[in-house]
Write a protein that holds these residues in place. Structure first.
Motif, short mmCIF file in Angstrom:
data_model
loop_
_atom_site.label_atom_id
_atom_site.label_comp_id
_atom_site.label_asym_id
_atom_site.label_seq_id
_atom_site.Cartn_x
_atom_site.Cartn_y
_atom_site.Cartn_z
N THR A 1 0.65 -1.20 0.20
CA THR A 1 -0.21 0.17 -0.26
C THR A 1 1.00 0.84 0.19
O THR A 1 2.15 1.30 0.14
CB THR A 1 -0.89 0.08 1.00
OG1 THR A 1 0.17 0.26 2.21
CG2 THR A 1 -1.41 -0.63 0.98
N GLU A 2 -0.34 2.26 -1.01
CA GLU A 2 1.40 3.55 -0.33
C GLU A 2 1.26 4.18 1.12
O GLU A 2 2.86 3.73 1.77
CB GLU A 2 0.32 4.10 -0.72
CG GLU A 2 -0.42 4.65 -2.30
CD GLU A 2 -0.93 5.93 -2.75
OE1 GLU A 2 -0.89 6.91 -2.23
OE2 GLU A 2 -2.10 5.75 -3.47
N ASP A 3 0.57 3.68 1.85
CA ASP A 3 1.36 3.48 3.46
C ASP A 3 2.56 3.05 3.76
O ASP A 3 3.42 3.76 4.57
CB ASP A 3 0.15 3.49 4.49
CG ASP A 3 0.19 4.09 5.63
OD1 ASP A 3 0.68 5.54 5.42
OD2 ASP A 3 -0.69 3.28 6.22
N ARG A 4 2.42 2.36 3.56
CA ARG A 4 3.70 1.56 3.67
C ARG A 4 5.25 1.61 2.67
O ARG A 4 5.99 1.82 3.35
CB ARG A 4 3.44 -0.24 3.26
CG ARG A 4 2.95 -0.75 4.17
CD ARG A 4 2.92 -3.06 4.20
NE ARG A 4 1.87 -3.26 4.58
CZ ARG A 4 0.82 -4.16 4.51
NH1 ARG A 4 1.65 -5.46 3.52
NH2 ARG A 4 0.26 -4.98 5.35
N ALA A 6 5.49 4.23 2.23
CA ALA A 6 6.03 5.87 2.39
C ALA A 6 7.00 5.30 3.80
O ALA A 6 7.92 6.06 3.73
CB ALA A 6 4.46 6.94 3.04
N HIS A 7 6.38 4.78 4.82
CA HIS A 7 6.89 4.14 5.77
C HIS A 7 8.46 3.06 5.66
O HIS A 7 9.05 3.96 5.96
CB HIS A 7 6.13 3.42 6.93
CG HIS A 7 4.74 3.80 7.50
ND1 HIS A 7 3.59 4.10 6.75
CD2 HIS A 7 4.87 4.07 8.53
CE1 HIS A 7 3.27 3.96 8.01
NE2 HIS A 7 3.98 4.72 8.73
N ILE A 50 7.55 -3.47 8.50
CA ILE A 50 6.51 -2.76 8.00
C ILE A 50 5.71 -3.34 7.09
O ILE A 50 4.40 -2.87 6.41
CB ILE A 50 7.72 -0.99 7.42
CG1 ILE A 50 8.00 -0.30 8.66
CG2 ILE A 50 6.41 -0.58 6.30
CD1 ILE A 50 8.84 0.71 7.85
N LYS A 53 1.74 -6.74 7.98
CA LYS A 53 0.03 -6.81 7.86
C LYS A 53 -0.33 -6.07 9.09
O LYS A 53 -1.18 -6.80 10.08
CB LYS A 53 -0.71 -7.20 7.12
CG LYS A 53 -2.06 -6.64 7.12
CD LYS A 53 -3.14 -7.12 5.75
CE LYS A 53 -4.47 -7.27 6.08
NZ LYS A 53 -5.17 -7.55 5.62
N ASN A 54 -0.49 -4.91 9.56
CA ASN A 54 -1.51 -4.41 11.01
C ASN A 54 -0.74 -5.15 12.18
O ASN A 54 -0.98 -5.04 12.64
CB ASN A 54 -2.45 -3.76 10.96
CG ASN A 54 -2.65 -3.54 9.34
OD1 ASN A 54 -2.61 -1.91 9.58
ND2 ASN A 54 -3.46 -3.36 8.94
#
Length: 91
Positions: A1-4, A6-7, A50, A53-54
């Motif tokens: 995902t985009e969030d990952r 970025a992290h 990272i 998944k959650n």
């Protein structure tokens, strides 16, 4: 995902800056080499955290926390090794 993504980018950027600072300020020595190795291990551990998944991926939240702690330990190790290289002048 985009969030990952970025992290991953943020973690890699910070640790790359740390490695560059070590290479710039610590004289060539076994301590500097060990410091860079510890930074690399920290990056690997953080990327693994990272990628999970959650915290409920294959390994679960306990392994995620252990990997995060391992990354933090590697960062401390890197700092101490770089400081040792600087204090001893690479000897």
């Amino acid at each position: 995902t985009e969030d990952r993504i970025a992290h991953h980018a943020a973690a890699n950027d910070v640790l790359l800056a740390f490695a560059r600072a070590v290479l710039e300020h610590a004289p060539d020595s076994a301590d500097r080499t060990a410091s860079i190795r510890s930074i690399r291990l920290a990056r690997n551990a953080l990327n693994e955290v990272i990628a999970m998944k959650n915290g409920d991926g294959v390994h679960g939240p306990v392994v995620r926390e252990l990997l995060f702690d391992r990354a933090a330990t590697a960062i401390y190790d890197a700092r101490w090794q770089a400081s040792g290289a600087i204090a001893c002048g690479g000897r």
